[in-house]
Every structure is written in C-alpha cells, then in structure tokens.
Write an enzyme that holds these catalytic residues in place. Structure first.
Site, PDB file in Angstrom:
ATOM      1  N   SER A 123       0.812  -1.224   0.000  1.00 45.71           N
ATOM      2  CA  SER A 123       0.000   0.000   0.000  1.00 45.71           C
ATOM      3  C   SER A 123       0.841   1.268   0.000  1.00 45.71           C
ATOM      4  O   SER A 123       1.897   1.343   0.643  1.00 45.71           O
ATOM      5  CB  SER A 123      -0.874  -0.008   1.259  1.00 45.71           C
ATOM      6  OG  SER A 123      -1.442   1.260   1.482  1.00 45.71           O
ATOM      7  N   GLU A 125       0.093   3.648   1.678  1.00 46.37           N
ATOM      8  CA  GLU A 125       0.086   4.093   3.082  1.00 46.37           C
ATOM      9  C   GLU A 125       1.474   3.877   3.713  1.00 46.37           C
ATOM     10  O   GLU A 125       1.817   4.523   4.697  1.00 46.37           O
ATOM     11  CB  GLU A 125      -1.008   3.318   3.836  1.00 46.37           C
ATOM     12  CG  GLU A 125      -1.224   3.709   5.287  1.00 46.37           C
ATOM     13  CD  GLU A 125      -1.929   5.041   5.532  1.00 46.37           C
ATOM     14  OE1 GLU A 125      -2.495   5.620   4.583  1.00 46.37           O
ATOM     15  OE2 GLU A 125      -1.896   5.502   6.677  1.00 46.37           O
ATOM     16  N   TYR A 147      -1.604   0.346  10.648  1.00 45.86           N
ATOM     17  CA  TYR A 147      -1.858  -0.322   9.361  1.00 45.86           C
ATOM     18  C   TYR A 147      -0.655  -0.156   8.430  1.00 45.86           C
ATOM     19  O   TYR A 147      -0.177  -1.119   7.822  1.00 45.86           O
ATOM     20  CB  TYR A 147      -3.117   0.276   8.716  1.00 45.86           C
ATOM     21  CG  TYR A 147      -3.318  -0.128   7.264  1.00 45.86           C
ATOM     22  CD1 TYR A 147      -3.875  -1.356   6.931  1.00 45.86           C
ATOM     23  CD2 TYR A 147      -2.943   0.735   6.220  1.00 45.86           C
ATOM     24  CE1 TYR A 147      -4.055  -1.719   5.601  1.00 45.86           C
ATOM     25  CE2 TYR A 147      -3.124   0.381   4.899  1.00 45.86           C
ATOM     26  CZ  TYR A 147      -3.681  -0.852   4.591  1.00 45.86           C
ATOM     27  OH  TYR A 147      -3.854  -1.207   3.270  1.00 45.86           O
TER      28      TYR A 147
HETATM   29  P1  NAP Z   1     -11.425  -4.514   1.698  1.00 40.51           P
HETATM   30  O1  NAP Z   1     -12.589  -4.216   0.819  1.00 40.51           O
HETATM   31  O2  NAP Z   1     -11.397  -3.961   3.081  1.00 40.51           O
HETATM   32  O3  NAP Z   1     -11.292  -6.119   1.809  1.00 40.51           O
HETATM   33  C1  NAP Z   1     -10.479  -6.714   2.760  1.00 40.51           C
HETATM   34  C2  NAP Z   1     -10.712  -8.216   2.706  1.00 40.51           C
HETATM   35  O4  NAP Z   1      -9.893  -8.860   3.700  1.00 40.51           O
HETATM   36  C3  NAP Z   1     -12.170  -8.638   3.004  1.00 40.51           C
HETATM   37  O5  NAP Z   1     -12.506  -9.668   2.122  1.00 40.51           O
HETATM   38  C4  NAP Z   1     -12.072  -9.152   4.429  1.00 40.51           C
HETATM   39  O6  NAP Z   1     -13.051 -10.098   4.753  1.00 40.51           O
HETATM   40  C5  NAP Z   1     -10.709  -9.818   4.374  1.00 40.51           C
HETATM   41  N1  NAP Z   1     -10.173 -10.117   5.702  1.00 40.51           N
HETATM   42  C6  NAP Z   1     -10.013  -9.284   6.748  1.00 40.51           C
HETATM   43  N2  NAP Z   1      -9.489  -9.944   7.797  1.00 40.51           N
HETATM   44  C7  NAP Z   1      -9.330 -11.233   7.409  1.00 40.51           C
HETATM   45  C8  NAP Z   1      -8.831 -12.400   8.061  1.00 40.51           C
HETATM   46  N3  NAP Z   1      -8.418 -12.397   9.336  1.00 40.51           N
HETATM   47  N4  NAP Z   1      -8.775 -13.558   7.347  1.00 40.51           N
HETATM   48  C9  NAP Z   1      -9.222 -13.597   6.068  1.00 40.51           C
HETATM   49  N5  NAP Z   1      -9.708 -12.513   5.402  1.00 40.51           N
HETATM   50  C10 NAP Z   1      -9.759 -11.354   6.070  1.00 40.51           C
HETATM   51  O7  NAP Z   1     -10.053  -4.082   1.011  1.00 40.51           O
HETATM   52  P2  NAP Z   1      -9.751  -3.757  -0.543  1.00 40.51           P
HETATM   53  O8  NAP Z   1      -9.964  -2.303  -0.770  1.00 40.51           O
HETATM   54  O9  NAP Z   1     -10.411  -4.757  -1.406  1.00 40.51           O
HETATM   55  O10 NAP Z   1      -8.166  -3.971  -0.559  1.00 40.51           O
HETATM   56  C11 NAP Z   1      -7.588  -5.246  -0.849  1.00 40.51           C
HETATM   57  C12 NAP Z   1      -6.177  -5.286  -0.300  1.00 40.51           C
HETATM   58  O11 NAP Z   1      -5.405  -4.247  -0.875  1.00 40.51           O
HETATM   59  C13 NAP Z   1      -6.071  -5.081   1.210  1.00 40.51           C
HETATM   60  O12 NAP Z   1      -4.985  -5.864   1.663  1.00 40.51           O
HETATM   61  C14 NAP Z   1      -5.730  -3.618   1.363  1.00 40.51           C
HETATM   62  O13 NAP Z   1      -5.047  -3.381   2.569  1.00 40.51           O
HETATM   63  C15 NAP Z   1      -4.856  -3.420   0.144  1.00 40.51           C
HETATM   64  N6  NAP Z   1      -4.826  -2.072  -0.428  1.00 40.51           N
HETATM   65  C16 NAP Z   1      -5.992  -1.439  -0.744  1.00 40.51           C
HETATM   66  C17 NAP Z   1      -5.944  -0.187  -1.342  1.00 40.51           C
HETATM   67  C18 NAP Z   1      -7.209   0.533  -1.731  1.00 40.51           C
HETATM   68  O14 NAP Z   1      -7.135   1.736  -1.978  1.00 40.51           O
HETATM   69  N7  NAP Z   1      -8.346  -0.154  -1.844  1.00 40.51           N
HETATM   70  C19 NAP Z   1      -4.712   0.411  -1.615  1.00 40.51           C
HETATM   71  C20 NAP Z   1      -3.548  -0.278  -1.296  1.00 40.51           C
HETATM   72  C21 NAP Z   1      -3.610  -1.534  -0.714  1.00 40.51           C
HETATM   73  P3  NAP Z   1     -14.465  -9.667   5.432  1.00 40.51           P
HETATM   74  O15 NAP Z   1     -15.387  -9.322   4.292  1.00 40.51           O
HETATM   75  O16 NAP Z   1     -14.863 -10.895   6.159  1.00 40.51           O
HETATM   76  O17 NAP Z   1     -14.201  -8.483   6.324  1.00 40.51           O
HETATM   77  O1  G4F Z   2     -10.568   6.865   2.387  1.00 43.84           O
HETATM   78  P1  G4F Z   2      -9.595   6.793   3.511  1.00 43.84           P
HETATM   79  O2  G4F Z   2     -10.085   6.211   4.783  1.00 43.84           O
HETATM   80  O3  G4F Z   2      -8.341   6.020   2.925  1.00 43.84           O
HETATM   81  P2  G4F Z   2      -6.803   5.929   3.397  1.00 43.84           P
HETATM   82  O4  G4F Z   2      -6.635   6.207   4.834  1.00 43.84           O
HETATM   83  O5  G4F Z   2      -6.000   6.744   2.444  1.00 43.84           O
HETATM   84  O6  G4F Z   2      -6.506   4.375   3.202  1.00 43.84           O
HETATM   85  C1  G4F Z   2      -6.933   3.685   2.026  1.00 43.84           C
HETATM   86  O7  G4F Z   2      -5.911   3.771   1.064  1.00 43.84           O
HETATM   87  C2  G4F Z   2      -4.683   3.099   1.416  1.00 43.84           C
HETATM   88  C3  G4F Z   2      -3.725   3.314   0.245  1.00 43.84           C
HETATM   89  O8  G4F Z   2      -2.981   4.487   0.462  1.00 43.84           O
HETATM   90  C4  G4F Z   2      -4.993   1.644   1.624  1.00 43.84           C
HETATM   91  F1  G4F Z   2      -3.850   0.953   1.877  1.00 43.84           F
HETATM   92  C5  G4F Z   2      -5.963   1.499   2.778  1.00 43.84           C
HETATM   93  O9  G4F Z   2      -6.283   0.114   2.960  1.00 43.84           O
HETATM   94  C6  G4F Z   2      -7.236   2.242   2.420  1.00 43.84           C
HETATM   95  O10 G4F Z   2      -7.832   1.586   1.321  1.00 43.84           O
HETATM   96  O11 G4F Z   2      -9.049   8.251   3.844  1.00 43.84           O
HETATM   97  C7  G4F Z   2      -8.495   9.085   2.844  1.00 43.84           C
HETATM   98  C8  G4F Z   2      -8.265  10.489   3.418  1.00 43.84           C
HETATM   99  C9  G4F Z   2      -7.509  10.518   4.757  1.00 43.84           C
HETATM  100  O12 G4F Z   2      -6.533  11.527   4.693  1.00 43.84           O
HETATM  101  C10 G4F Z   2      -8.570  10.888   5.778  1.00 43.84           C
HETATM  102  O13 G4F Z   2      -8.073  11.629   6.894  1.00 43.84           O
HETATM  103  O14 G4F Z   2      -9.532  11.073   3.676  1.00 43.84           O
HETATM  104  C11 G4F Z   2      -9.470  11.750   4.922  1.00 43.84           C
HETATM  105  N1  G4F Z   2     -10.833  11.870   5.464  1.00 43.84           N
HETATM  106  C12 G4F Z   2     -11.467  13.048   5.703  1.00 43.84           C
HETATM  107  N2  G4F Z   2     -12.677  12.813   6.230  1.00 43.84           N
HETATM  108  C13 G4F Z   2     -11.635  10.859   5.829  1.00 43.84           C
HETATM  109  C14 G4F Z   2     -12.798  11.452   6.317  1.00 43.84           C
HETATM  110  N3  G4F Z   2     -11.477   9.524   5.778  1.00 43.84           N
HETATM  111  C15 G4F Z   2     -12.506   8.746   6.199  1.00 43.84           C
HETATM  112  N4  G4F Z   2     -12.375   7.397   6.126  1.00 43.84           N
HETATM  113  N5  G4F Z   2     -13.661   9.285   6.712  1.00 43.84           N
HETATM  114  C16 G4F Z   2     -13.853  10.646   6.807  1.00 43.84           C
HETATM  115  O15 G4F Z   2     -14.903  11.107   7.255  1.00 43.84           O
END
Ligand code: NAP
Ligand code: G4F
Length: 324
Positions: A123, A125, A147
């Site tokens: 990520s 992050e 995280y």
């Molecule tokens: P998501 O919608 O939150 O999905 C996370 C998945 O992990 C869900 O299927 C969840 O299952 C499963 N999970 C959580 N704890 C588990 C456990 N103990 N054992 C087995 N499965 C478990 O996340 P996403 O946005 O699809 O992201 C996919 C991956 O990419 C994650 O690793 C995330 O950290 C990473 N990532 C995401 C972003 C982004 O912007 N979306 C960016 C960079 C990296 P449940 O449905 O049961 O909760």
């Molecule tokens: O949408 P966010 O919660 O995503 P964040 O923290 O960037 O993390 C996501 O992206 C990561 C990749 O860089 C992934 F690895 C991670 O698993 C996840 O998918 O927040 C984005 C931004 C932050 O700066 C937060 O402070 O939005 C700002 N924000 C402002 N108001 C808020 C809010 N975030 C959330 N969730 N809720 C608010 O009300």
C-alpha cells in the site's frame, strides 16, 4: 485451466479480481473467513462460477489444506484489516492479520509448492509522511499508522522470501483505488453515499474529517489488471500502481456534490472526530515502471471515477426508497 486462490474475495478488490480472472479462463478459488452472517454480497453474481472456501489469515493450516485440494498456480493475498482508523483501535489484530498473515501464507507456499506465484497487496500508506514527491519503488517508507507499519512488514517479508527461498513473490504498491464497491467507511464512498442521501432527502448533512489531505485516487477495476500483469511478468519485482495525479478530499466533495447539482459547502461539516492521530498529508504516485515493464496504465480518470460512484449510489438509494 490455471487455478488462482484469492484471499479477501469478499472485499472490493477481490470481487474485481475474480471477474478479471474468470474472463481469462481461470478457475477461481476465493478464501472467506467464517462469519455468522452472509458476507458474499460483492461476489453474489459470481457464486455459480467460483469456489468459496473458509480460511482466515490467523490460521496457517487452512492454507496448507487448500493447496493440497486445489493445486493453484497463482495466489493473490488481498485480505487485510484495511481501514486505517481501525488500526489505532485494534493495533495487534491489524499486525496479526495485515503483517503476520503474509508470513503464514508465504510459509505455506514455501513448504507446499514454491512454484506458486504470490501477489502481496502492499500500500501507498507505507510512504506515510512522504520523503519524496512523487513516490516510486525506490522512495523510502515512513508509515504513519499501525496499518501502514503492518503493510511495511508485509512488503519486506515478501521481498525476503523472494530472496531467501527463490519464490516468485511480488509486491504491488497500490495507491488508493475506489469504486461503487468500496466500503462505506472510506472517504470516497462516504461522500458518494452522502451526496445521494442528501439529494434524495434522506439526510441534510455530511460530516467529514480532514478535507485538505491529498490522495492519488484511481479505479479498482483498472488496478486488479495490474496485479495480474505482475504475476505474468518474467521476474518477481515491486511495482507502484497509481494515476500520477493527486487531489484533495475537498475537490472530491466539490465534484461529487456538483454532479448532483448541489453546493458542497451547504452540506459538509468538518467534524474533528474523523481526524486521525497522525495523518498522511499527500500521496502521489510515479507509476512509470509499471507502464514501461507491464504495459499498464489507468483507464478511468478522477472526474469520471467520482461521477461513477455518485451515479451508482444514487441508483442504489433510489431503489431502496422506491421499495420502502
Ligand atoms: P477490503 O474491501 O477492506 O477487503 C479486505 C478483505 O480482507 C475482506 O474480504 C475481508 O473479509 C478480508 N479479511 C479481513 N481480515 C481477514 C482475516 N483475518 N482472514 C481472512 N480474510 C480477512 O479491502 P480492498 O480495498 O479490497 O483492498 C484489498 C487489499 O489491498 C487489502 O490488503 C488492502 O489493505 C490493500 N490495499 C488497498 C488499497 C485501496 O485503496 N483499496 C490500496 C492499497 C492496498 P471480510 O469481508 O470478512 O471483512
Ligand atoms: O478513504 P480513507 O479512509 O483512505 P486511506 O486512509 O487513504 O486508506 C486507504 O488507502 C490506502 C492506500 O494508500 C490503503 F492501503 C488502505 O487500505 C485504504 O484503502 O481516507 C483518505 C483520506 C484521509 O486523509 C482521511 O483523513 O480522507 C481523509 N478523510 C477526511 N474525512 C476521511 C474522512 N477519511 C474517512 N475514512 N472518513 C472521513 O470522514
């Protein structure tokens, strides 16, 4: 027919990746943790085409058994405790799943079949308090949340198993990617859902935290294609995936509300409860290596992404209202 195992099949990315792999002729096996309620909504439309098995990143044994039964050639580890604020409330759980969970899978691969190609969902992050703008594969990490710290562990253990045991283990450093399937607590989906509810008269305000933070937001459907490309590459490596553009939360609000003919300033309330103990102020990718070596580039731009998400939530909530 190649077989791919996907952890996190119930999540946003798991659902898009399953669709992509099915379209390429894969046998898809999704791992979902046991729950007392139905958690397969995002893949409900695929349930006659994929196999869903129980497994949890806390439990290494469940993966050993899977390898025996399904003989995968590719393994995509998308499972994680992925919501940043929760990682301050549940730091050890986040470490167990998001960090150590990666080692459990790598160990299972190493002992069962070291030829399985492994993808780790790393990520942006990890860059946290960024040490360079834009961020590339060589930018040092400075994580700002439990995280982020856990993902740094997952990234380095993936590289370590690649170098120690010659595994084809890849780390995809993905910047934020969104879609109508994004979880409702993430800011983009919270805004899209809020706009739809305000437009349809279900609520009058949207409470958000830091409007000034900047993210490099892309479309999840584009990003799962990059994951697949990384596993088809001739060498295991690390790749940054993003759009190369950054926007504030405020800009996201402006466009989302304007798309529904609303003025965001009348509805958005800044609420300090949504501030974080430590913020990531700006993320901006340099995805040029992925372009050069994988032939990957994003297709959906920022404005179209915002509109897609608002349109989808408008339609969903309109249907809910009509059926209530
Ligand atoms: P998501 O919608 O939150 O999905 C996370 C998945 O992990 C869900 O299927 C969840 O299952 C499963 N999970 C959580 N704890 C588990 C456990 N103990 N054992 C087995 N499965 C478990 O996340 P996403 O946005 O699809 O992201 C996919 C991956 O990419 C994650 O690793 C995330 O950290 C990473 N990532 C995401 C972003 C982004 O912007 N979306 C960016 C960079 C990296 P449940 O449905 O049961 O909760
Ligand atoms: O949408 P966010 O919660 O995503 P964040 O923290 O960037 O993390 C996501 O992206 C990561 C990749 O860089 C992934 F690895 C991670 O698993 C996840 O998918 O927040 C984005 C931004 C932050 O700066 C937060 O402070 O939005 C700002 N924000 C402002 N108001 C808020 C809010 N975030 C959330 N969730 N809720 C608010 O009300």
């Amino acid at each position: 027919m190649p077989t791919a195992i996907i952890t996190g099949i119930t999540g946003q990315d798991g659902s898009y990746l399953a669709e992509l792999l099915l379209s390429k002729g894969y046998n898809v096996v999704g791992v979902a943790r046991r729950a007392s309620t139905f958690t397969l909504e995002r893949v409900a439309h695929l349930l006659d085409k994929i196999t869903v098995v129980q497994g949890d990143l806390h439990d290494q044994g469940s993966f050993m058994a899977l390898f025996e039964e399904y003989k995968p050639t590719e393994f995509y580890n998308l499972a994680a405790q992925s919501f940043v604020p929760t990682s301050w409330n549940q730091p050890t759980l986040t470490g167990e799943v998001t960090a150590l969970g990666v080692t459990r899978i790598l160990e299972a691969i190493r002992y069962y079949n070291p030829k399985i190609r492994f993808y780790q969902a790393s990520s942006s992050e990890m860059y946290g308090k960024v040490l360079e703008i834009p961020q590339s594969e060589t930018t040092p990490f400075y994580p700002r949340s439990p995280y982020g710290v856990a993902k740094v562990y997952g990234h380095y253990i993936t590289i370590n198993y690649r170098e120690s045991f010659d595994l084809f283990a890849v780390s995809g450093i993905l910047f934020n990617h969104e879609s109508p399937r994004r979880g409702l607590e993430f800011v983009t989906r919270k805004i899209a859902d809020g706009v739809a509810k305000i437009k349809l008269g279900l609520t009058k305000e949207l409470r958000l935290g830091n409007l000034e933070s900047k993210r490099d937001w892309g479309f999840a459907g584009d990003y799962v294609d990059a994951m697949w490309r990384m596993l088809q590459h001739d060498q295991p490596d690390n790749f940054v995936i993003g759009t190369g553009e950054t926007h504030t939360v405020r800009e996201f609000c402006e466009i989302a509300f304007a798309h529904a003919d609303l003025d965001w300033q009348k509805y958005v309330i800044v609420d300090e409860r949504f501030y974080r103990p430590a913020e990531v102020d700006i993320l901006l990718s340099d995805p040029s290596k992925a372009g050069r070596e994988l032939g990957w580039e994003p297709k959906v731009g920022f404005v179209d992404l915002v509109k897609m998400m608002v349109d989808s939530d408008m339609e969903r909530i309109r249907k809910q209202v009509a059926n209530s």
